[in-house]
Write a protein that holds these residues in place. Structure first.
Motif, PDB file in Angstrom:
ATOM      1  N   TYR A   1     -51.105  42.989 -29.738  1.00 15.07           N
ATOM      2  CA  TYR A   1     -50.729  43.935 -28.689  1.00 15.07           C
ATOM      3  C   TYR A   1     -49.230  44.176 -28.693  1.00 15.07           C
ATOM      4  O   TYR A   1     -48.437  43.257 -28.893  1.00 15.07           O
ATOM      5  CB  TYR A   1     -51.127  43.390 -27.314  1.00 15.07           C
ATOM      6  N   ASP A   2     -48.871  45.442 -28.440  1.00 19.02           N
ATOM      7  CA  ASP A   2     -47.460  45.783 -28.299  1.00 19.02           C
ATOM      8  C   ASP A   2     -47.023  45.562 -26.850  1.00 19.02           C
ATOM      9  O   ASP A   2     -45.846  45.421 -26.564  1.00 19.02           O
ATOM     10  CB  ASP A   2     -47.259  47.249 -28.700  1.00 19.02           C
ATOM     11  N   TYR A   3     -48.009  45.553 -25.929  1.00 17.00           N
ATOM     12  CA  TYR A   3     -47.716  45.420 -24.492  1.00 17.00           C
ATOM     13  C   TYR A   3     -48.606  44.321 -23.930  1.00 17.00           C
ATOM     14  O   TYR A   3     -49.789  44.249 -24.246  1.00 17.00           O
ATOM     15  CB  TYR A   3     -48.024  46.758 -23.799  1.00 17.00           C
ATOM     16  N   TRP A   4     -48.028  43.474 -23.095  1.00 22.81           N
ATOM     17  CA  TRP A   4     -48.820  42.431 -22.438  1.00 22.81           C
ATOM     18  C   TRP A   4     -48.243  42.146 -21.064  1.00 22.81           C
ATOM     19  O   TRP A   4     -47.034  41.934 -20.926  1.00 22.81           O
ATOM     20  CB  TRP A   4     -48.831  41.153 -23.280  1.00 22.81           C
ATOM     21  N   ASP A   5     -49.095  42.187 -20.038  1.00 18.62           N
ATOM     22  CA  ASP A   5     -48.695  41.829 -18.686  1.00 18.62           C
ATOM     23  C   ASP A   5     -49.416  40.532 -18.334  1.00 18.62           C
ATOM     24  O   ASP A   5     -50.640  40.514 -18.188  1.00 18.62           O
ATOM     25  CB  ASP A   5     -49.093  42.963 -17.722  1.00 18.62           C
ATOM     26  N   THR A   6     -48.640  39.464 -18.242  1.00 19.84           N
ATOM     27  CA  THR A   6     -49.235  38.140 -18.026  1.00 19.84           C
ATOM     28  C   THR A   6     -49.964  38.067 -16.694  1.00 19.84           C
ATOM     29  O   THR A   6     -51.049  37.486 -16.593  1.00 19.84           O
ATOM     30  CB  THR A   6     -48.127  37.066 -18.091  1.00 19.84           C
ATOM     31  N   GLU A   7     -49.379  38.680 -15.659  1.00 24.36           N
ATOM     32  CA  GLU A   7     -49.954  38.588 -14.322  1.00 24.36           C
ATOM     33  C   GLU A   7     -51.357  39.206 -14.270  1.00 24.36           C
ATOM     34  O   GLU A   7     -52.293  38.616 -13.749  1.00 24.36           O
ATOM     35  CB  GLU A   7     -49.011  39.290 -13.322  1.00 24.36           C
ATOM     36  N   THR A   8     -51.481  40.426 -14.817  1.00 21.12           N
ATOM     37  CA  THR A   8     -52.773  41.121 -14.754  1.00 21.12           C
ATOM     38  C   THR A   8     -53.603  40.915 -16.021  1.00 21.12           C
ATOM     39  O   THR A   8     -54.716  41.417 -16.125  1.00 21.12           O
ATOM     40  CB  THR A   8     -52.563  42.637 -14.554  1.00 21.12           C
ATOM     41  N   MET A   9     -53.059  40.167 -16.978  1.00 17.91           N
ATOM     42  CA  MET A   9     -53.703  39.936 -18.286  1.00 17.91           C
ATOM     43  C   MET A   9     -54.106  41.260 -18.941  1.00 17.91           C
ATOM     44  O   MET A   9     -55.186  41.401 -19.511  1.00 17.91           O
ATOM     45  CB  MET A   9     -54.925  39.016 -18.136  1.00 17.91           C
ATOM     46  N   THR A  10     -53.218  42.247 -18.786  1.00 14.48           N
ATOM     47  CA  THR A  10     -53.478  43.569 -19.349  1.00 14.48           C
ATOM     48  C   THR A  10     -52.738  43.719 -20.674  1.00 14.48           C
ATOM     49  O   THR A  10     -51.520  43.521 -20.737  1.00 14.48           O
ATOM     50  CB  THR A  10     -52.999  44.679 -18.381  1.00 14.48           C
ATOM     51  N   GLY A  11     -53.489  44.051 -21.715  1.00 10.06           N
ATOM     52  CA  GLY A  11     -52.894  44.234 -23.027  1.00 10.06           C
ATOM     53  C   GLY A  11     -53.128  45.642 -23.546  1.00 10.06           C
ATOM     54  O   GLY A  11     -54.122  46.280 -23.211  1.00 10.06           O
ATOM     55  N   LYS A  12     -52.178  46.136 -24.330  1.00 10.74           N
ATOM     56  CA  LYS A  12     -52.337  47.448 -24.972  1.00 10.74           C
ATOM     57  C   LYS A  12     -51.821  47.356 -26.393  1.00 10.74           C
ATOM     58  O   LYS A  12     -50.744  46.781 -26.626  1.00 10.74           O
ATOM     59  CB  LYS A  12     -51.509  48.522 -24.244  1.00 10.74           C
ATOM     60  N   GLY A  13     -52.575  47.946 -27.318  1.00 10.55           N
ATOM     61  CA  GLY A  13     -52.102  48.051 -28.687  1.00 10.55           C
ATOM     62  C   GLY A  13     -51.100  49.183 -28.809  1.00 10.55           C
ATOM     63  O   GLY A  13     -50.726  49.829 -27.816  1.00 10.55           O
TER      64      GLY A  13
END
Ligand code: SF4
Ligand code: SF4
Length: 229
Positions: A102-114
């Motif tokens: 993933y290029d993007y990761w939000d630890t709090e919401t466990m949201t990832g984006k390629g």
């Protein structure tokens, strides 16, 4: 090489599906996740897919699903590499866009984006429609597909987008049966899904322990079986 020749080449190399989207179709994608954010010269997005075997639906063990999912990812990554080299041999500039890491990761919401939403790219390249379970579903091969994509600076003829809805007005099977309550009318709450579905064996090997939203969908094997791919 024209659009048909590129798709035939990619299918001959082992992909089960291939479609092409023109870059203008990504105008509404989030800023930073458009093809031109990755490759400013991009004119076409070539999307392909490998089919996973449906036999994984016939067992309650999570291990076969994890195995085929890992293998399909590996195959798609290998294909991305090989197709890129092959196209460059024909003087077509091609940039592979792997789904991971993933290029993007939000630890709090466990949201990832390629780098790019391959699911959205698949839709824009005419490979299927996205259901309430937020999976891309192809009319013939269904939702057990693993996507890969390549950006090119060549303007290839784009495939038509498949219009229409996968889900009937009344179907909420995936939403009502998701064990973590992750599927909502507006999307999948990634934290709920990941917290439930990303598990491990007793020995500590990571495995995916849930794919119920794929399995339970009445369109999981496609809705136009008689039509060729
Ligand atoms: S994988 Fe399982 S937990 Fe995640 S959204 Fe699908 S049904 Fe829900
Ligand atoms: S289970 Fe029903 S609501 Fe969910 S994606 Fe499939 S058709 Fe749509």
């Amino acid at each position: 090489m024209n659009s048909r020749e590129v798709k035939d080449l990619i299918l001959s190399m082992g992909a089960d599906l291939c479609g092409i989207a023109s870059v203008d179709r990504f105008a509404n994608a989030p800023e930073g996740f458009r093809p031109t954010d990755i490759y400013p010269e991009c004119k076409s997005v070539i999307v392909f897919a490998k089919k996973l075997p449906e036999s994984i639906f016939y067992t309650n063990s999570a291990i076969p699903y994890s195995f085929v999912d890992d293998m399909a990812l590996h195959e798609v990554l290998r294909l991305s590499f090989d197709i890129t080299v092959k196209l460059e041999q024909s003087q077509i500039t091609a940039l592979p866009v792997p789904s991971e890491p993933y290029d993007y990761w939000d630890t709090e919401t466990m949201t990832g984006k390629g780098l790019l939403s391959l699911k959205q790219a698949g839709y824009l390249a005419g490979l299927g429609v996205i259901g309430r379970n937020k999976l891309l579903c192809h009319p013939v091969l269904g939702n057990l597909i693993k996507l890969g994509a390549i950006l090119s600076n060549t303007e290839f003829e784009a495939d038509p987008i498949i219009n229409g809805h996968l889900c009937s007005d009344n179907c909420r099977l995936c939403m009502n049966n998701c064990p973590s309550g992750a599927i909502t009318e507006t999307g999948v709450i990634q934290k709920r899904c990941r917290s439930y579905s990303e598990g491990s064996t007793k020995k500590g090997t990571p495995i995916t322990i849930c794919h119920l939203c794929r399995k339970i969908c009445p369109n999981r094997a496609g809705w136009k079986k008689s039509q060729s791919t």
